[in-house]
Design an enzyme around this catalytic site. Structure first.
Site, PDB file in Angstrom:
ATOM      1  N   HIS A 262     -43.513  -3.471  18.989  1.00  0.00           N
ATOM      2  CA  HIS A 262     -43.123  -3.653  20.386  1.00  0.00           C
ATOM      3  C   HIS A 262     -43.833  -2.601  21.235  1.00  0.00           C
ATOM      4  O   HIS A 262     -43.568  -1.409  21.113  1.00  0.00           O
ATOM      5  CB  HIS A 262     -41.608  -3.504  20.525  1.00  0.00           C
ATOM      6  N   ASP A 374     -36.441  -7.157  24.121  1.00  0.00           N
ATOM      7  CA  ASP A 374     -36.023  -5.928  24.802  1.00  0.00           C
ATOM      8  C   ASP A 374     -35.718  -6.090  26.285  1.00  0.00           C
ATOM      9  O   ASP A 374     -35.539  -5.108  26.974  1.00  0.00           O
ATOM     10  CB  ASP A 374     -37.116  -4.859  24.620  1.00  0.00           C
ATOM     11  N   HIS A 579     -40.785  -5.912  31.603  1.00  0.00           N
ATOM     12  CA  HIS A 579     -39.370  -5.520  31.657  1.00  0.00           C
ATOM     13  C   HIS A 579     -39.106  -4.021  31.784  1.00  0.00           C
ATOM     14  O   HIS A 579     -37.937  -3.606  31.686  1.00  0.00           O
ATOM     15  CB  HIS A 579     -38.623  -6.094  30.439  1.00  0.00           C
TER      16      HIS A 579
END
Length: 1013
Positions: A262, A374, A579
């Site tokens: 990630h 996430d 995000h």
């Protein structure tokens, strides 16, 4: 038998940590190291290779914040090491306990070929296996000295989040750079012991398997020669084989592991650093794929692939090869892993359109799932949008962070506002950075909510955010846990394979209806208000540019539709919906650059729209309406004079001398236009708003009450707003002036000025216009507060059982009561352009042009009436990770709309966000499309991306009920097709003499592809 558990456990831990682990590298010789500090921003390999290097000694401090230091490392493999596995092992001086967000480096050959990254938990670079002896090593290592913003566990304010304030003091001390022999037998022993020891500690004290492992380890340690760990490693491993060979129980839970890294596209580092992080991690991943045939890596975010393609072509070629071999799995199908609440509906559609197209164009793969581990909650339109883009499954992990309520499912069907369902999974391992530790495996089994109904879950494994991704140690753990008694079984496989098996096993999984609300990080609806405003304006300017470019392409000879420019601008906006950018949770550098990018995007889009309108011909002055609703409103001409115009949806009209039915009167602080009468108190609040059409008072108490709250959450300052913020506040009731600033038959306005706190000022202009019940509050804030949040309250005299807030392609209803902990946890929620409160026969909407966060509450008055209050969250002042977040100037508008239905709220939400454009144009063609039928709303009008010239129109039902209508075109229509989001036809659409009939279920999205005659 006596209980010797403690002795055994302590013995095993010490021998593992102090003897086995330290013997993994059997011998080392140091590199000869030289260094060159790159000036300013990162430079190309060619520039670094040509630089002058100076001798560099181990133990030397290096690396100013955000700096780049290039190291030249030279050495030779000793001849006596022939036949051994030899590696370079580099420790840049890693700090802390998190492998991302600190020093990291990319190792190159002298011809510029990237080999592999060096990260805190992945410090090796393969040299030879086996070595012949005498190999000459010459590396150029690009090392980034990124500051550890997470130091002190986010408890301290730091200037390190921007290169403008970070200083130049070195952050790291270089520890070592060696050529080393990897003792493979000791390395494998290290992993054998780790896996068994961690499993042992997770098993219950009365579980025979725990004691079996303990005694096996104890007996094996007897065979470890402390003076010759390498020589005795094989015997120790042989003694442990029976314990590692015991198969898992037939009913053991199965964990499907997939490699993952990630990488936030920006967060505690700027976008320019993410470009380098991706190259480092992807180099590691492709190297690991060469080493492990059973390795599979899932990677989302097409934007990151594009960065690597453009900046690291050799790494890109390795990715392509890994994809062909089936070891690299593009997933997610979005341009970036965007925020799940704040992007507009069309923007979410474009995330999938651009993301999925990238993977199809470059790899020939259509991704099947949504990969958003996430993001901070997920809007209830996602299932439909995802399915229309061709997706079959949805994955996230973040809801496990809930502050109050534990989400009841891990595998379920998620149903959106229109009724679409998508198969969804939350990994019960509760991390997307798994390493297959004993604790993680135990947690996955313990947490799993679907016991008895299903038996498998997913675990993304690998270190993210620059930590280097999956490692060989994690792969070895997975192999040992494939079939091991006492543990969940681990199989490394593609996410598509996991979801196919999970759905087959559990077709009647439970259903969750509505939004996936994260009971945490609620302040992300408000933090960094200028970033959010930039996004909102960009979304609407893109809509405007596409509509008028389409109009010009259809009707202006010689006009060329700007495909490439629109594509590039959309991708810029989509990137900034990541995000940690749009939610306002990044460092100062990220938001400083985001604001500059939004300004650039706005400038380009204004130019594109002006060019399109100009192409229609010069002559008179006209008003252009990008909204999907016809409008009759007061606007200002170039000289500032107000004028009343009536403009069709998606069309234009001359600035004729039309007049509304009634004029505006201003009497002191009272504004009246025959539809509403607004009284402004001496303190600047709205003392009365009377709906003259319904003959009722709208407010139950002072309206537009500005309340300043202390806002210090327990943790995660930019992310969180905790419920206790409500307990301490100041009402801003000391207006320095309340002045009538406009008295015109078409406009009446009163300006209210306030000074408060640490020198902050607010100037608000309250405006009533002829012909409209909407009351606009134009707001200019010069904000200098810290750890505060400013809210604007509208307590209305309505008994509303729920509020309705606009989301993507529709709206969501939320109860106004707090009967359960689930409702009580929604004390701060998100919405887009409007919030609506209603009781049978009457409603009120609060509309905005750039805010998202709000709260709704209700009380019962002594007279028995109910006051329902909407409070918009206007601006915050967190100090971590950006100490200057939200400081300075903010300009925005919000409005109160009395007597509003849902349809009114939708129309006025568009109107406030899409102001009429005044431009010179001789005439105007018919609107590209128009719709007859209530509830059918046009969201986008554009030319097809394949440059065929077809017109693509996206519609949705906006009221929450069934809708029927007819779509008419302003151009000759030769054919119509229903298409998916990627503009691929799925079926023919009916065409009648009237146009294209449209029938929609509640909140249904429909994309039409129209062929021109």
């Amino acid at each position: 038998m006596h209980d010797e558990s403690r002795r055994i456990e302590e013995r095993v831990q010490r021998l593992h940590d102090q003897r086995i682990k330290t013997a993994i590298y059997a011998a080392t010789v140091p590199f000869e190291v030289e260094a060159w500090q790159a000036p300013g921003e990162p430079v190309s390999f060619e520039e670094a290779a040509a630089a002058s290097y100076e001798p560099f000694a181990m133990g030397t401090p290096w690396g100013p914040p955000w700096g780049t230091t290039w190291f030249r490392m030279r050495g030779q493999v000793p001849a006596e090491w022939a036949g051994r596995r030899v590696e370079a092992v580099i420790d840049l001086g890693f700090v802390g306990d998190w492998p991302g967000n600190q020093a990291e480096a990319l190792v190159h050959l002298t011809d510029g070929t990237p080999l592999k990254a060096v990260n805190p938990l992945n410090q090796y670079v393969a040299i030879a296996d086996p070595a012949t002896g005498g190999e000459t090593i010459d590396y150029l290592v690009e090392a980034a000295s990124n500051p550890d913003i997470l130091a002190d566990n986010f408890s301290k304010i730091t200037p390190l989040g921007d290169k403008l304030t970070a200083g130049d003091k070195p952050l790291y001390t270089f520890r070592s750079a060696d050529i080393a022999i990897l003792d493979e037998e000791v390395w494998h022993l290290d992993l054998d012991v780790q896996v068994l020891r961690e499993l042992m500690l997770e098993l219950g004290e009365h579980d025979p398997r725990r004691h079996e492992i303990a005694h096996a380890l104890d007996r094996a340690m007897d065979l470890l020669d402390l003076d010759d760990v390498s020589g005795s490693a094989s015997a120790v491993r042989e003694a442990l084989k029976p314990a590692l060979a015991r198969p898992a129980h037939a009913s053991a839970h199965t964990v499907s592991g997939v490699g993952h890294a990630h990488i936030d596209s920006a967060w505690l580092w700027p976008i320019r650093e993410t470009k380098r992080k991706t190259s480092r991690t992807f180099s590691n991943v492709t190297s690991l794929a060469d080493e492990y045939d059973d390795f599979i890596f899932a990677c989302s975010q097409a934007q990151q692939y594009e960065w690597v393609r453009d900046n690291y072509p050799k790494v890109w070629a390795r990715i392509q090869e890994s994809v062909k071999k089936g070891q690299w799995a593009p997933v997610g199908g979005m341009w970036v892993e965007s925020d799940g609440n704040l992007p507009g509906g069309e923007a979410v559609a474009r995330q999938f359109i651009h993301g999925k197209r990238f993977f199809m164009d470059h790899f020939g793969i259509e991704t099947k799932g949504v990969w958003l581990p996430d993001s901070f909650g997920y809007n209830a339109a996602y299932p439909q949008i995802a399915k229309l883009a061709g997706n079959e499954w949805f994955l996230t992990q973040k809801i496990s962070w809930n502050q109050t309520n534990k989400f009841p499912h891990h595998t379920f069907w998620w149903e959106g506002i229109d009724g679409t369902r998508i198969f969804t999974h939350f990994p019960p391992v509760d991390t997307y950075n798994a390493r297959f530790s004993g604790e993680e495996m135990s947690r996955a089994v313990r947490n799993y909510s679907e016991k008895g109904g299903a038996s498998r879950s997913l675990a993304p494994f690998g270190w993210g955010d620059g930590g280097g991704g999956p490692t060989r140690e994690i792969m070895e753990r997975a192999r040992r846990l494939a079939d091991l008694e006492g543990s969940a079984k681990v199989v490394v496989e593609h996410p598509d394979a996991f979801f196919a098996k999970a759905r087959e096993e559990y077709p009647d999984a439970p259903v969750w209806v509505g939004e996936l609300y994260l009971e945490l990080h609620r302040a992300t609806y408000t933090s960094q208000a200028r970033t959010k405003q930039g996004n909102r304006r960009s979304e609407h300017l893109l809509r405007e540019a596409e509509l008028w470019a389409t109009t010009a392409a259809l009707h202006a000879p010689g006009y060329a539709y700007p495909y490439e420019k629109l594509d590039r601008l959309w991708k810029t906006v989509l990137l900034h919906q990541f995000h940690d950018i749009l939610p306002g949770s990044s460092i100062a550098w990220v938001h400083r650059e985001a604001e500059a990018e939004y300004a650039r995007v706005a400038g380009e889009l204004h130019t594109l729209t002006a060019e399109a309108v100009a192409a229609l011909g010069a002559g008179g002055t006209r008003a252009f309406n990008t909204s999907p609703y016809a409008r009759a409103e007061v606007i200002r001409t170039a000289d500032g004079a107000p004028v009343y115009v009536e403009v069709p949806a998606g069309g234009s009209a001359p600035l004729a001398d039309a007049r509304p039915a009634q004029s505006v009167t201003v009497n002191g602080r009272v504004l009246d236009n025959g539809l509403v009468r607004v009284e402004i108190a001496e303190d600047g609040t709205l003392s009365s708003v009377r709906d003259l059409r319904a003959n009722r008072e709208v407010l139950a108490d002072a309206g537009n009450l500005l309340r300043l709250h202390t806002d210090l959450p327990n943790y995660w300052d930019a992310w969180d707003i905790d419920k206790h913020y409500r307990n301490r506040y100041t009402d801003l009731l000391d207006a320095s002036s309340v002045t009538v600033v406009e008295q015109d038959p078409l406009i009446g306005a009163v300006r209210v000025e306030r000074t408060f706190g640490k020198g902050s000022t607010i100037t608000q202009t309250i405006t009533v216009r002829a012909g409209s019940p909407r009351i606009d509050i134009e707001t200019d804030i010069d904000w200098h507060e810290t750890e505060k949040i400013l809210k604007a309250a509208f307590p209305v005299d309505i008994r509303a059982p729920h509020s309705s807030a606009e989301i993507q392609f529709g709206h969501i209803q939320r109860p106004t009561h707090t009967n359960t902990s689930w409702e009580a946890a929604r004390f701060e929620v998100s919405g887009h352009r409007w919030v609506h409160l209603g009781e049978p026969g009457y409603g009120v909407a609060v509309i905005n042009d750039s805010t998202y966060g709000h709260d709704v509450s209700r009380t019962v008055r002594e007279d028995g009436g109910t006051t329902t209050t909407v409070r918009l969250s206007l601006v915050r002042a967190p100090r971590i990770p950006d100490p200057e977040a939200d400081q300075g100037r903010h300009r925005f508008t919000y409005a109160l709309l009395p007597g509003a239905s849902i349809e009114d709220a939708v129309a006025e939400g568009y109107a406030l966000n899409l102001p009429l454009r005044v431009a010179e144009a001789a005439g105007a063609p018919e609107p590209v499309v128009s719709v007859e039928g209530e509830g059918v709303t046009v969201e986008a009008v554009k030319l097809a991306d394949d440059t065929s010239g077809d017109v693509v129109v996206r519609l949705y039902e906006s009221r929450g009920g069934r809708a029927e209508g007819v779509l008419r075109t302003g151009f000759p229509l030769a054919g119509a097709q229903i298409a998916d989001l990627l503009e691929r036809p799925t079926e023919e659409a009916e065409i009648t003499d009237a146009g294209v009939p449209v029938t929609l279920r509640p909140f249904q999205i429909l994309t039409l592809r129209l062929r021109r005659g």
